[in-house]
Write an enzyme that holds these catalytic residues in place. Sequence first.
Site, short mmCIF file in Angstrom:
data_model
loop_
_atom_site.label_atom_id
_atom_site.label_comp_id
_atom_site.label_asym_id
_atom_site.label_seq_id
_atom_site.Cartn_x
_atom_site.Cartn_y
_atom_site.Cartn_z
N TYR A 33 35.89 52.63 77.07
CA TYR A 33 35.19 52.51 75.97
C TYR A 33 35.34 53.68 74.93
CZ TYR A 33 30.77 52.28 73.36
OH TYR A 33 30.10 52.21 72.46
N PHE B 277 37.26 45.80 42.95
CA PHE B 277 37.55 44.90 44.28
C PHE B 277 36.17 44.42 44.66
CE2 PHE B 277 38.30 43.04 48.40
CZ PHE B 277 39.14 42.15 48.02
N THR B 278 35.93 43.05 45.26
CA THR B 278 34.77 42.47 45.56
C THR B 278 34.13 43.25 46.78
OG1 THR B 278 36.13 41.03 47.03
CG2 THR B 278 35.68 40.08 44.97
N ASP C 206 41.77 53.64 48.02
CA ASP C 206 42.11 52.42 48.69
C ASP C 206 43.55 52.27 48.86
OD1 ASP C 206 42.11 49.92 49.71
OD2 ASP C 206 40.61 48.96 48.20
N LYS D 228 46.48 44.23 55.63
CA LYS D 228 47.77 44.11 54.82
C LYS D 228 48.78 44.77 55.17
CE LYS D 228 43.62 42.74 52.59
NZ LYS D 228 42.40 42.78 53.18
N ARG E 155 40.54 33.81 41.89
CA ARG E 155 40.08 35.09 41.45
C ARG E 155 39.87 35.23 39.85
NH1 ARG E 155 39.70 38.37 46.28
NH2 ARG E 155 38.08 37.14 46.07
N PHE F 287 32.29 33.57 46.06
CA PHE F 287 33.23 33.03 46.19
C PHE F 287 33.67 32.56 47.62
CE2 PHE F 287 35.59 36.53 48.10
CZ PHE F 287 34.94 37.63 47.65
#
Length: 470
Positions: free
Chosen positions: A85, A137-138, A228, A271, A395, A462
Amino acid sequence: MTNQIPRTMGQQFGRRSWAEPWKIKMVEPLSMIDRAGREKALAEAGYNTFLLHSADVYIDLLTDSGTNAMSDRQWAGMMLGDEAYAGSRNFYNLEQTIQTYYGYQHIVPTHQGRGAEHLLSRSTIKPGQWVGGNMYFTTTRLHQELAGATFVDVIIDEAHDPSNLHPFKGNIDLNKVEALIQRVGAEQVAYVSLAATVNMAGGQPVSMANVQALRQLCDRYGIKIYLDATRLAENALFIQEREEGYADLTIAQIVRQFCSYTDGGWISGKKDSLVNIGGWVAVNDWTLFEELRNQVVIFEGLHTYGGMAGRDMEAMAIGIVESMQDDYMRSRIGQVRYLGELLTDWEVPIVQPVGGHAIFLDAKRFYPHLPQDRFPAQTLAAELYLDSGIRSMERGIVSAGRNAQTGDHYYPKLELTRLTIPRRVYTQAHMDVTAEAVKAVYDAREQARGLQMTYEPRYLRFFQAHFKPL
Ligand code: F0G
């Protein structure tokens, strides 16, 4: 800086092709259901590719997020998971890898990118403040808004033009940042939110010169920059290829230098980092780190796992190292470009230059007869699935959502359908099949009538909206 867009293959004799620096050890069978089956599946999914069952999909180009194939080394790392943990040894390995490759000092793991965005937004934004960013970005913008900020797009104008060939279309327009500061006051700018590459602009890169200049500007006003870095390794290849002075630096060196101009950053590990789940936020400031650590235990998990299993952290640590191998990155972007070149040769309208992780079909030029509130990019995604079982992602206006104050749709300049290429998953033959399917849909473009939205969720519509054909 050169404006030339390199092609993956010479068209003359004597061409030399690239190949992936790996071979395939395990395969997953694929099959395509028939046209009647696809029609039924799409209708049941409300004409939204997010709502299709993956078993009904042939080639899945919905996203490059979490869809990566892991290497044998990463799978071996999974077996070394220390599922304690607290204080798992995999955490310390991951922490050290991030410090080495990204250069940030204090690391907080999260379950994925939006977990990191949530923690960072809550910890740095005071209600009523502003955030400038190189295109929204969303999930990023939504977390900034939920924390009380107003987002202002400060990307260069070229980014909104799908055929402009600027080599670094992700760059920030420093005049727009300066104008924001003059308008609201430096103390009201929570931070500049810099993304590299810029997903919604077409996976477009940011230059090293741009982040350096942004650093200087922000230093003058005491404003922080948070990065980011979700696809920063991909961004680094464009710097290596296109920016003067970087041809002899490795991807890893470029990434490290880029991060050094920022105060902290976050990633979705799904990614660049070649895993299926995971993320982190990392900063250099101890006080902010303490706040992030306070928040992580409320929303994600203890500060030494943040929602990931030990094995996930081990796989990500190994994936980070693999993601920065130069020959890997050349083949990664090379495959995306290969698809882009086929479509370009067939005069299908796509965002140029081709970016890092995807081909973006320009739905406005694809379907010039469809007004934006008939959802041309959503229509294109539906038509492509019907033709060949290939799954892509809208998009455009659906992704952009509504303005919270006025209730109107945002009408983004870019109305795109994204063919996103998972890492190390599909072959060049899959790219050929995909290009041929897009061409077939393009040839039938005049028949498309558009869609009407029949169900709209409150947030990030979306993902779950329903449509019906007009
Ligand atoms: N930042 C960028 C640039 C992204 O592309 C994503 C996710 C996130 C943050 C959020 O990370 O999904 O791990 O919570 N992009 C995916 C996509 C969903 O398909 O483009 P996440």
